[in-house]
Design an enzyme around this catalytic site. Structure first.
Site, PDB file in Angstrom:
ATOM      1  N   LYS A 124      46.906  11.306  42.516  1.00  0.00           N
ATOM      2  CA  LYS A 124      46.207  12.444  41.938  1.00  0.00           C
ATOM      3  C   LYS A 124      46.683  13.773  42.491  1.00  0.00           C
ATOM      4  O   LYS A 124      46.629  14.799  41.816  1.00  0.00           O
ATOM      5  CB  LYS A 124      44.702  12.260  42.125  1.00  0.00           C
ATOM      6  CG  LYS A 124      44.140  11.143  41.254  1.00  0.00           C
ATOM      7  CD  LYS A 124      42.660  10.992  41.415  1.00  0.00           C
ATOM      8  CE  LYS A 124      42.096  10.014  40.390  1.00  0.00           C
ATOM      9  NZ  LYS A 124      42.772   8.738  40.328  1.00  0.00           N
ATOM     10  N   GLU A 208      38.311  18.806  46.105  1.00  0.00           N
ATOM     11  CA  GLU A 208      38.187  19.772  45.032  1.00  0.00           C
ATOM     12  C   GLU A 208      36.888  20.551  45.182  1.00  0.00           C
ATOM     13  O   GLU A 208      35.897  20.036  45.721  1.00  0.00           O
ATOM     14  CB  GLU A 208      38.184  19.074  43.663  1.00  0.00           C
ATOM     15  CG  GLU A 208      39.499  18.419  43.295  1.00  0.00           C
ATOM     16  CD  GLU A 208      39.428  17.704  41.961  1.00  0.00           C
ATOM     17  OE1 GLU A 208      38.299  17.523  41.449  1.00  0.00           O
ATOM     18  OE2 GLU A 208      40.478  17.313  41.437  1.00  0.00           O
ATOM     19  N   HIS A 243      29.006   9.010  40.342  1.00  0.00           N
ATOM     20  CA  HIS A 243      30.259   9.356  39.666  1.00  0.00           C
ATOM     21  C   HIS A 243      30.707   8.285  38.680  1.00  0.00           C
ATOM     22  O   HIS A 243      31.848   8.306  38.229  1.00  0.00           O
ATOM     23  CB  HIS A 243      31.372   9.629  40.686  1.00  0.00           C
ATOM     24  CG  HIS A 243      30.975  10.643  41.718  1.00  0.00           C
ATOM     25  ND1 HIS A 243      30.814  11.975  41.424  1.00  0.00           N
ATOM     26  CD2 HIS A 243      30.666  10.502  43.034  1.00  0.00           C
ATOM     27  CE1 HIS A 243      30.447  12.621  42.518  1.00  0.00           C
ATOM     28  NE2 HIS A 243      30.345  11.755  43.502  1.00  0.00           N
ATOM     29  N   ARG A 300      45.021   4.286  30.832  1.00  0.00           N
ATOM     30  CA  ARG A 300      44.582   3.004  30.281  1.00  0.00           C
ATOM     31  C   ARG A 300      43.545   3.280  29.207  1.00  0.00           C
ATOM     32  O   ARG A 300      43.162   4.422  28.972  1.00  0.00           O
ATOM     33  CB  ARG A 300      43.959   2.140  31.380  1.00  0.00           C
ATOM     34  CG  ARG A 300      42.850   2.867  32.140  1.00  0.00           C
ATOM     35  CD  ARG A 300      42.129   1.981  33.119  1.00  0.00           C
ATOM     36  NE  ARG A 300      41.270   2.707  34.022  1.00  0.00           N
ATOM     37  CZ  ARG A 300      40.061   3.167  33.744  1.00  0.00           C
ATOM     38  NH1 ARG A 300      39.573   3.019  32.521  1.00  0.00           N
ATOM     39  NH2 ARG A 300      39.339   3.804  34.650  1.00  0.00           N
TER      40      ARG A 300
END
Length: 695
Positions: A124, A208, A243, A300
């Protein structure tokens, strides 16, 4: 995909997954005339996806690392079966670049993107840099290689709290924490790393800025090997817990045509930047001002892809298979249309009332009564990997099924969702079905006032104690009375009509020269008391003149006349004072006795009941032990035996179904002794420790 091959060789597909996605892929493959092969672990030997496949091959023991994540075993199964292609589903090996390369070396088509695209988005931190080059907006954060604790802490401090810690190789909410303040950072970092190592064998983190009221809006993209790319509109997945998504919908509420086009084109640019082929999802955070930021790309098919299928009329799995055969995309961007609105509700084996702990057990019943509930089969879809009688184990993700609905607009689709949730009959395993109903009927959700902390913001309302009415108690009493009658019938010897006539065998309140009379006590779950005068107890005095007569119910000073008629399955018609209502009604055995669970489109009603003239009024000692709420592995012991602790203080950490769960002190006191050490496997109900309550 590794490389397009001749369609003639592509006649058999191995599905390297389990559960509902495996069943879904096999259904579409068979529709296209392709043979299907299932793989299974020892825990899944009798699973639904195994039963539905043309062929099935064992690939290892229950642990995912030794079966569904075992590249060599999956490839060997493909070779043994002669499968020309492997569909990975989602999870497990679906985003494993090494597996894609291994498929290519073996001459097997991987139905998905090339290894280079997976690698580009799998890291990421590196993906953020690629997206910046493609002109895709990014959230402020740290994505560097220096992973020392001190550096990560300094970066978090510089970004400003709250921040989001996220596993660099992660997904699905694993290895992810929101850190609200500096003093919480180290504990959150340690927990994220443990989860990330367990789930991905990689503990690198990125940080983040955590946007306080963003929406999670993702775009479905599709690319082929001929350079074509399209977006199939967007989905709103803002309603999440830990999440992980709970309710998804398409299209996203409040989207303008211009914003939809901007996000869609940005998503296609992101996919083409990495040479993408196949189905993928580009996830964005959307703030209240209409600004959107790239979050990550899932290389995916997504769990929530059915809502996109509902609004576009396209079968995305069929698109995957055709693109994997080397065909161009079935439609161009200007040929794609958006019709109506769709919702997906994820049904999990978990207990929302106890911090969403995963649940295990045997599904005594699993059914969706479409006809009885008056639902249109074209508008309601249940994608499931389980059937009645199946076992829900501790080894895999607790999602049982996805309930997907479609309507002409959002309001109609939402009304259908509530009716379908009420018609869903699940027994034997605790699920989040009642919680899904509370979410879907919440005024803020109905008004599309969404953000990624929706559940936290509305926690008190979503988990508020239900306010019961006389009609609720009366309906529950009728269910209890009907159950007593069924129990009596089940005890009757066959072909012995005189058995019922004997007063000694009657348990229905029979009295000589007087109406039948039964007294039932009802109370909210967890508030059961042996004291009949307790405020939590509602006593129902039920009388009737004969087996075919209505019951005359008295709740305090309120008289009601009621009947119950059994329909199909667990559906019953309850009539109170001439008002007839259809509900799903069942009994569940609990530690306190029996719960009556009644469900309709307005939600779930749960009451504990007992017959007052057949009650043991003995007093029970409170246990000084803590038991395992589910099967799992002990991760850490957080206190030393003998150390004084306060109520609510964490005592130990368990891992189950890829998630960590903390067990806390039930009262002020101290741990006398632990029965297990870190690394030990425990079963549901095992006594974990002895706890001394402070006197």
């Amino acid at each position: 995909m590794s490389q397009p091959i001749d369609t003639a060789r592509f006649t058999k597909v191995l599905v390297a997954n389990r559960g509902e996605i495996a069943c879904r892929v096999m259904r579409t493959a068979r529709h296209m005339g392709l043979a299907t092969v299932a793989v299974y672990s020892d825990a899944d030997a009798n699973a639904r996806h195994v039963r539905e496949a043309d062929e099935a091959i064992r690939i290892g023991p229950a642990a995912a690392r030794e079966s569904y994540l075992n590249v060599a075993a999956v490839l060997d199964a493909a070779k043994r079966s002669g499968a020309g292609a492997v569909h990975p589903g989602y999870g497990f090996l679906s985003e494993n670049a090494e597996f894609v390369e291994a498929c290519a070396k073996a001459g097997i088509v991987f139905i998905g993107p090339p290894a280079s695209a997976i690698a580009a988005m799998g890291d990421k931190s590196a993906a953020k840099a690629r997206m910046a080059n493609a002109g895709v907006p990014l959230v402020p954060g740290y994505h560097g290689d220096d992973q020392t604790d001190d550096l990560l802490k300094r970066e978090a401090d510089a970004i400003g709290y709250p921040v989001l810690l996220k596993a660099s190789a992660g997904g699905g909410g694993k290895g992810m924490r929101v850190v609200e303040a500096p003093d919480q950072f180290q504990a959150a970092l340690d927990g994220c790393r443990r989860e990330s190592r367990a789930a991905f064998n990689d503990d690198r983190m990125l940080i983040e800025k955590y946007l306080t009221q963003p929406r999670h809006v993702e775009v479905q993209v599709f690319c082929d090997a001929h350079g074509n790319g399209v977006y199939l509109f967007e989905r709103d997945c803002s309603v999440q817990r830990r999440h992980q998504k709970v309710l998804e919908e398409a299209p996203a509420p409040g989207m303008t045509a211009e914003l939809r086009r901007e996000m869609g084109e940005a998503a296609v640019r992101a996919a083409q930047e990495i040479g993408y082929v196949g189905a993928g999802t580009v996830e964005f955070l959307l703030d209240a001002d209409g600004r959107f930021y790239f979050m990550e790309m899932n290389t995916r098919l997504q769990v929530e892809h059915p809502v996109t299928e509902m609004i576009t009329g396209q079968d995305l799995v069929e698109w995957q298979l055709r693109v994997a055969m080397g065909e161009p995309l079935p439609l161009a961007q200007n040929e794609l249309t958006l019709t109506g609105h769709s919702f997906e509700a994820r049904l999990y084996a978990e207990d929302p009332e106890h911090d969403f702990l995963p649940a295990t057990g045997t599904l005594e019943r699993f059914d969706l009564d479409l006809l009885g509930a008056g639902l249109n089969a074209d508008k309601v879809r249940l994608d499931s990997g389980v059937d009645s009688g199946d076992t829900v184990s501790m080894h895999y993700d607790p999602m049982l099924a996805k309930l997907i609905v479609h309507g002409d607009d959002r309001a109609q689709a939402l009304a259908t969702l509530n009716r379908a949730l009420a018609a869903l009959d699940v027994q034997g395993v605790v699920t989040n079905r009642g919680f899904l109903q509370r979410l879907a009927s919440h005024p803020a959700f109905q008004a599309a006032e969404l953000d990624t902390r929706f559940i936290e913001h509305h926690h008190d309302e979503l988990f508020a104690a239900k306010q019961y009415r006389n009609d609720d108690y009366a309906a529950a009493a009728l269910v209890a009375l009907e159950q007593l009658g069924r129990e009596q019938d089940s005890r009757a010897p066959r072909e012995d009509a005189s058995w019922h006539r004997s007063p000694w065998n009657r348990h229905d309140g029979f009295r000589l020269n007087a109406p039948h009379r039964i007294r039932v006590a009802l109370c909210p779950p967890g508030e059961a008391s042996d004291d009949e005068t307790s405020d939590s107890i509602v006593t129902v005095d039920a009388q009737r003149d004969g087996v075919d007569a209505p019951w005359r119910l008295i709740l305090g000073d309120t008289p009601l006349e009621g009947r119950l008629a059994r329909l199909s399955g667990d559906a019953v018609a309850i009539t109170l004072e001439g008002y007839r209502k259809r509900v799903q009604a069942r009994l569940e055995r609990t530690a306190q006795g029996h719960d009556i669970v009644m469900t309709d489109a307005q939600g779930e009603t749960r009451l504990t009941w007992r017959r007052l003239d057949a009650v043991d009024h003995g007093h029970h000692e409170a246990e000084s032990t803590l038991t395992a709420p589910m099967h799992g592995t002990v991760v850490a012991l957080l206190v030393e035996p003998g150390t004084p602790v306060e109520k609510g203080m964490p005592l130990m950490v368990m891992e189950a179904m890829k998630m960590e769960h903390t067990l806390s002190a039930p009262a002020d006191g101290h741990v006398e002794s632990f029965h297990f050490a870190a690394g030990d496997t425990v079963g549901q109900g095992d006594v974990l420790l002895e706890f001394n309550v402070k006197q």
